[in-house]
Motif scaffolding. Structure first.
Motif, PDB file in Angstrom:
ATOM      1  N   ASP A   1     -39.702 -21.639  11.227  1.00  0.00           N
ATOM      2  CA  ASP A   1     -41.071 -21.657  10.704  1.00  0.00           C
ATOM      3  C   ASP A   1     -41.223 -22.541   9.473  1.00  0.00           C
ATOM      4  O   ASP A   1     -42.353 -22.850   9.084  1.00  0.00           O
TER       5      ASP A   1
ATOM      6  N   GLN B   1     -35.479 -17.429  12.524  1.00  0.00           N
ATOM      7  CA  GLN B   1     -36.919 -17.592  12.684  1.00  0.00           C
ATOM      8  C   GLN B   1     -37.532 -18.203  11.439  1.00  0.00           C
ATOM      9  O   GLN B   1     -38.438 -19.047  11.544  1.00  0.00           O
ATOM     10  N   GLU B   2     -37.055 -17.791  10.268  1.00  0.00           N
ATOM     11  CA  GLU B   2     -37.572 -18.374   9.026  1.00  0.00           C
ATOM     12  C   GLU B   2     -37.300 -19.875   8.969  1.00  0.00           C
ATOM     13  O   GLU B   2     -38.138 -20.651   8.517  1.00  0.00           O
TER      14      GLU B   2
END
Length: 251
Positions: free
Chosen positions: A250, A246-247
């Protein structure tokens, strides 16, 4: 019906049902399960050991694994309360002391805090579990509750992932200086200490399980407990890996 006592615990012989495996066969099955299901096979660990983790991924792993480390002496206290013999309790107490230390300046938790500092995390944020993922909390709390509610055999058998711990610690001692030279050597002291501790604790617990699991049902419950512990460690890394992905999305 005759009742015998094994390791300070009453055991009744099985009435009907399949004959138990020999202690050697049970040990073979436990070791085989541990090796095949241990989290060194998880993609996150493999990627980390190959040097492909980013500093942010390492910090996420260290921060979340710290929640597991903090709960190990708590689950060990539950295990301790189930042991019938003083010698067993004295021996298991050593595990709590290994993690908590005899002072604030030693022990596994202190060494993990130093690892956190070495990868760029502050002590306060680690101690407050500021980066704790919900999935990690669920997996770790599930393991503590398992040891709270299980009998002595199952609780001790669940610890047998320690049979594989020395190997993964040696892998990290070999690969981290090579792939992550920015982590100071002092930060790896947790891994160094766990090599002899894991060998000692794994062999001790295995001996107890060999003695205690004298019916096929008990042997299956020992295997199931170890399988559950493997699931806990795997689920922890699933959460960490998901957060890392997810990082990246993003970024």
């Amino acid at each position: 019906m005759t009742t015998t006592v094994k390791a300070g615990r009453p055991v009744s012989p099985a009435e009907g049902g399949p004959a138990p495996w020999s202690a050697d066969e049970l040990e073979r099955r436990l070791r085989e399960l541990a090796v095949s299901r241990y989290h060194d096979r998880h993609p996150f660990n493999q990627r980390m050991h190959e040097g492909r983790s980013t500093p942010a991924e390492l910090r996420t792993w260290v921060a979340n694994r710290f929640y597991y480390q903090c709960n190990i002496p708590i689950k060990d206290a539950f295990v301790l309360s189930k042991l019938r013999l003083p010698a067993q309790r004295r021996s298991w107490l050593r595990r709590i002391q290994d993690h908590d230390g005899r002072t604030d300046q030693d022990g596994g938790l202190e060494r993990w805090l130093r690892l956190g500092e070495a990868v760029g995390l502050g002590r306060d944020e680690l101690l407050a579990h500021q980066h704790l993922l919900p999935g990690v909390r669920l997996a770790v709390d599930g393991y503590v509750n398992f040891c709270r509610n299980a009998d002595a055999l199952e609780a001790v058998a669940s610890s047998l992932t320690e049979l594989c711990a020395p190997s993964i610690m040696l892998t990290r001692l070999e690969t981290f200086p090579l792939h992550y030279p920015w982590i100071e050597s002092a930060g790896l002291s947790y891994f160094r200490a766990r090599v002899p501790q894991g060998r000692r604790d794994g062999n001790e617990a295995l001996g107890w399980v060999r003695d205690w699991a004298v019916t096929r049902d008990q042997q299956h419950r020992a295997l199931s407990a170890l399988s559950f512990k493997c699931d806990v460690l795997w689920s922890l890394l699933d959460s960490v890996q998901g957060a890392a992905r997810q990082e990246l999305r993003d970024a």
